[in-house]
Structures are given as C-alpha cells and as structure tokens.
Design a protein around this motif. Sequence first.
Motif, short mmCIF file in Angstrom:
data_model
loop_
_atom_site.label_atom_id
_atom_site.label_comp_id
_atom_site.label_asym_id
_atom_site.label_seq_id
_atom_site.Cartn_x
_atom_site.Cartn_y
_atom_site.Cartn_z
N GLN A 14 -21.06 29.70 -3.32
CA GLN A 14 -21.70 29.49 -4.62
C GLN A 14 -21.40 30.67 -5.53
N HIS A 16 -21.00 31.12 -8.51
CA HIS A 16 -21.69 31.25 -9.80
C HIS A 16 -23.04 31.95 -9.67
N LEU A 17 -23.48 32.19 -8.42
CA LEU A 17 -24.77 32.88 -8.23
C LEU A 17 -24.52 34.34 -7.86
N ASP A 21 -29.30 37.03 -5.85
CA ASP A 21 -30.06 35.78 -5.92
C ASP A 21 -29.93 34.97 -4.64
N VAL A 22 -28.73 35.01 -4.03
CA VAL A 22 -28.54 34.30 -2.77
C VAL A 22 -29.42 34.95 -1.70
N LEU B 18 -33.98 29.26 -9.95
CA LEU B 18 -32.71 28.53 -9.85
C LEU B 18 -32.95 27.19 -10.54
N ASN B 19 -31.91 26.59 -11.14
CA ASN B 19 -32.13 25.26 -11.70
C ASN B 19 -32.17 24.23 -10.58
N ARG B 21 -30.44 21.68 -9.66
CA ARG B 21 -29.17 21.44 -8.97
C ARG B 21 -28.85 22.60 -8.01
N GLU B 22 -28.95 23.84 -8.54
CA GLU B 22 -28.66 25.03 -7.72
C GLU B 22 -29.61 25.12 -6.53
N ASP B 25 -28.66 22.45 -3.93
CA ASP B 25 -27.43 22.85 -3.24
C ASP B 25 -27.66 23.99 -2.27
N MET B 26 -28.46 24.98 -2.70
CA MET B 26 -28.72 26.15 -1.85
C MET B 26 -29.34 25.72 -0.53
#
Lengths: 101, 98
Positions: A14, A16-17, A21-22, B18-19, B21-22, B25-26
Amino acid sequence: MTKSELIESLAKQQPHLALKDVELAVKCIIEKMNQALSSGERIEIRGFGSFSLHKRPPRVGRNPKSGESVALSEKYVPHFKPGKELRDRVNDSSNQYQIID
Amino acid sequence: MALTKANFADTLFDELGLNKREAKDMVEFFFEEIKSSLEQGKQVKISGFGKFELRDKSSRPGRNPKTGEEIPITARRVVTFRSGQKLKARVEAYVGSE
C-alpha cells in the motif's frame, strides 16, 4: 514473520500510505482483537479462522517448589480455530515449504 | 455478535482516519499476509498478541464416528495458535457472563 516484518510487507503493498500509518493500523487491529477477546467476544474472519474463549474448570494445582496444593479457580483461555481456506492452503503447500520461524 | 472484518475496518476509519476503501483494504491485506506467510511455511509471531505455529502431523488411524467405519487420517500440516502472555493475562481476568 514478526510484527515488524508484517508491517513492512503491508507498507509495500500500500505505497500510498505512510509507514507510520500502516504501523498504527496494525497496532489498532491487534488491540481491537485483544479487547474483544478479553471482554469475552468472539472474532470471526472468513477464510482465516475464528477466535473464542474456552473455559478451564477449577482445579487443584501444586506449588512446584513447596509441593503445597493450591486451589485454582476456573479461568478462560483464548482459542483459535483455523478457517477452511487457511487450513487447505497451509496443507496443500506443505510439501513445497519447510517450517521456519 | 462476533467481531468481523467490517468491524475492524470501521475501527481504522474511526480511529485512524483512513478512508473506507483504505480501511477495508488494510484489513484484507492484514489477514491475507498472515495466511500467505503460513502457506509458505513461515510461522507468524505477533508480539502483544500471540504466535501462529505450524505442525506437521503424521498419518494415524481414524474412524467415522457415525458408522464406526475405519478411515485413515492422512499426514497433514496444521496451524495452531499460542496466545502471548499479555493476551493470556487479559483473558484470564475475564469472569464469564453466564
């Protein structure tokens, strides 16, 4: 695989993150699982498995040092039952991979 | 009601911003990554939670509990979970609701 390797790998998937944040997301998911189980709530993840509590009856234990017996009250322990997809994937590829830490 | 992937996605949306969608997905990636690691023989240790371990079991004789018929159980690899100290302690403190 460790938690930090899991975080790294999720960050790669991901891009874009931000890594930070991950990291927060992984900690948040883990904390949510801990909270659910410690309040007696089940967790059901389709294809992965389910977590629940199993009750252990009260028993008489022993202090291994003194040999003295101690009454232990009933308690709960976390239990995981792998889902069908996880069971099958792990078993079907077992002849291709050795078990490593 | 059991907690599902949707609940985890909601938490990521509410607490981390997070939105939708994010967040969804996460959660998918999180569980898929653990599955794929285990599929490749790699055990997964998540500190503060527990360890997903793999064990190779050899074949053994089994029985159909309904018919009593003997059927061999083939050798297989299985996943087991060992909760960490922190989770164990938190769960032990739980005093059922019944």
